[in-house]
Design a protein around this motif. Structure first.
Motif, PDB file in Angstrom:
ATOM      1  N   ASN A  50      48.152 -13.808   6.554  1.00 50.46           N
ATOM      2  CA  ASN A  50      49.609 -13.986   6.563  1.00 50.46           C
ATOM      3  C   ASN A  50      49.931 -15.417   6.145  1.00 50.46           C
ATOM      4  O   ASN A  50      49.029 -16.237   5.940  1.00 50.46           O
ATOM      5  N   THR A  51      51.196 -15.712   6.020  1.00 51.28           N
ATOM      6  CA  THR A  51      51.586 -17.042   5.531  1.00 51.28           C
ATOM      7  C   THR A  51      51.089 -18.133   6.470  1.00 51.28           C
ATOM      8  O   THR A  51      50.620 -19.190   6.028  1.00 51.28           O
ATOM      9  N   LYS A  87      58.670 -10.183   1.509  1.00 51.36           N
ATOM     10  CA  LYS A  87      60.087 -10.444   1.237  1.00 51.36           C
ATOM     11  C   LYS A  87      60.413  -9.967  -0.180  1.00 51.36           C
ATOM     12  O   LYS A  87      60.312  -8.777  -0.443  1.00 51.36           O
TER      13      LYS A  87
HETATM   14  C1  LIG Z   1      59.598 -19.936   5.120  1.00 49.97           C
HETATM   15  C2  LIG Z   1      58.780 -18.974   5.920  1.00 49.97           C
HETATM   16  N1  LIG Z   1      57.466 -19.198   6.085  1.00 49.97           N
HETATM   17  C3  LIG Z   1      56.710 -18.340   6.812  1.00 49.97           C
HETATM   18  C4  LIG Z   1      57.246 -17.217   7.399  1.00 49.97           C
HETATM   19  C5  LIG Z   1      56.437 -16.268   8.230  1.00 49.97           C
HETATM   20  O1  LIG Z   1      55.097 -16.321   7.959  1.00 49.97           O
HETATM   21  P1  LIG Z   1      54.087 -15.216   8.490  1.00 49.97           P
HETATM   22  O2  LIG Z   1      53.749 -14.328   7.314  1.00 49.97           O
HETATM   23  O3  LIG Z   1      52.901 -15.953   8.944  1.00 49.97           O
HETATM   24  O4  LIG Z   1      54.749 -14.478   9.610  1.00 49.97           O
HETATM   25  C6  LIG Z   1      58.604 -16.940   7.238  1.00 49.97           C
HETATM   26  C7  LIG Z   1      59.178 -15.732   7.860  1.00 49.97           C
HETATM   27  O5  LIG Z   1      60.307 -15.391   7.738  1.00 49.97           O
HETATM   28  C8  LIG Z   1      59.378 -17.845   6.490  1.00 49.97           C
HETATM   29  O6  LIG Z   1      60.693 -17.623   6.341  1.00 49.97           O
END
Ligand SMILES: Cc1ncc(COP(=O)(O)O)c(C=O)c1O
Length: 414
Positions: free
Chosen positions: A97-98, A227
């Motif tokens: 994940n991010t 997204k």
């Molecule tokens: C700018 C940004 N970074 C990271 C995330 C979330 O990351 P992850 O994939 O780890 O939940 C979001 C979630 O809305 C986000 O808006």
């Protein structure tokens, strides 16, 4: 004036118009303007999953790892979306994940830094971005290494604080609330001049804007897959490393899927020569299959068409909100000049929370951010200018009739 006919005319001239049919519309008929939160489902996704469950999992079982290319998928998906962020096909992987990817690229950047012990970011960056930096610095401190997170409340302050102590300039390209966007090339240039490396979170840009990582000289980038990229609920994120840095350091998580010869089951770790060293363990096959449904569409589109349509959709939205709803208390929060604006458009209204609840009931899904913002995010792949016109008609109706004052809309969901 942005009439319905003018919107339809824009749709007739849209080079991406045919793609809308490759995405499912909500059964309720509601317009989903939340591409910044969850992109729509490609029509092919359910059939892909059905086939995966039956022909692959049930019938081929473990042999599907090879025959279906499941192991290669993180690389393949990265290649499929790479042109959308201005990257070479081998420079992006889709994995984890991010949050996890942020940690991996920060650690990589830290090891390659020219000097300095500061990670510079905005105090209102997305929480997970801040938490990852805070946790990374704490890890270093616990190990006896000097490191600090430095934050800035405004863009001007951030520029002032970009000095020789900064090791990593760590930014979200588009602000998740206001949709303000940084100039990628300018900030990479400024960072380079200060001796710092850049790490970008492209979550609210990729799949909507004209992002050119290589052209803009970015060092590292990550972003959400679920997204604008339409990779499915909880779908994996992407990770980019500039080719010049790919071989420079061991990955923070040295797992078997990031091994140069992972299929030989060697006991000594040897990183893959490229970005794929940031792969960790067994890929999420089912989530990747969903992502693949979107990736096959991304392969067919040109970044400039996507960006051009995104500009046209958001310009139309702002113009219509001004024309139709300005007198009803609506103010535009996002930058009005397109090069300064990211994926979504945010507007304010004194009753924003209840308004957002009422809008959902009246056929428009959007999101609310306290204290008084409503975010609308359109996807160039499946939204039409006519959807924008319809959305503003709904907003105008809810505001003009003050439907949002109904007690049932006073409890606001996040
Ligand atoms: C700018 C940004 N970074 C990271 C995330 C979330 O990351 P992850 O994939 O780890 O939940 C979001 C979630 O809305 C986000 O808006």
């Amino acid at each position: 004036m942005h009439t319905l006919e003018a919107c339809r005319d824009l749709d007739r001239r849209d080079p991406l118009a045919a793609l809308a049919d490759r995405f499912a519309r909500a059964a309720s008929g509601r317009i989903h303007f939340d591409a910044n939160s969850m992109g729509a489902m490609p029509v092919s996704a359910p059939e892909r999953i059905r086939r995966l469950m039956t022909e692959c999992w049930r019938d081929k079982s473990r042999r599907a790892w090879t025959s279906e290319g499941w192991v290669e998928r993180p690389r393949q998906l990265g290649a499929d979306i790479s042109h959308m962020i201005g990257a070479g096909p081998g420079d992006v992987v889709v994995c984890d994940n991010t949050t996890v990817n942020l940690f991996k690229v920060i650690a990589h950047a830290w090891k390659l830094r020219a000097g300095g012990d500061v990670i510079l970011t905005e105090s209102h960056n997305f929480p997970t971005d801040l938490h990852v930096a805070q946790g990374f610095v704490r890890l270093l401190n616990d190990l006896g290494v000097d490191a600090r997170v430095r934050t800035a409340q405004t863009r001007e302050r951030l520029l002032d604080r970009l000095d020789r102590d900064v090791a990593i300039l760590y930014l979200s390209h588009t602000d998740y609330r206001s949709s303000e966007r940084w100039d990628l090339a300018e900030m990479n240039e400024r960072a380079r001049a200060a001796g710092a490396l850049t790490v970008w979170d492209l979550s609210h840009s990729a799949g909507a804007l004209d992002v050119d990582l290589a052209g803009a000289g970015a060092d590292f980038a990550v972003g959400c897959g679920y997204k604008y990229l339409c990779g499915g609920p909880g779908g994996p994120a992407f990770l980019y490393v500039d080719p010049a840095h790919q071989g420079g350091a061991w990955p923070a998580i040295s797992g078997w899927m990031g091994h140069a010869k992972w299929d030989r089951f060697l006991t000594e770790y040897e990183p893959d020569p490229g970005t794929a060293r940031h792969l960790t363990g067994t890929p999420p096959v089912i989530a990747n299959e969903v992502f693949a449904a979107a990736a096959e569409i991304w392969r067919e589109v040109r970044r400039e068409d996507v960006a051009g349509k995104h500009e046209s959709l958001t310009e139309t939205l702002i113009a219509l909100l001004d024309e139709e709803c300005g007198a009803l208390g609506v103010g535009i929060n996002s930058p009005r000049r397109y090069p300064h604006r990211g994926g979504h458009v945010s507007f304010s209204h004194p009753g924003a929370g209840p308004v957002s609840e009422a809008l959902v009931d009246h056929g428009l899904l959007c999101s609310f951010r306290a204290p008084s913002s409503i975010r609308l995010a359109m996807s160039p792949l499946y939204h039409r200018h006519e959807d924008v016109w319809q959305a503003v008609r709904i907003i105008k109706d809810v505001l003009a009739r003050e439907a949002w004052r109904d007690p049932k809309y006073q409890v606001v969901s996040i």
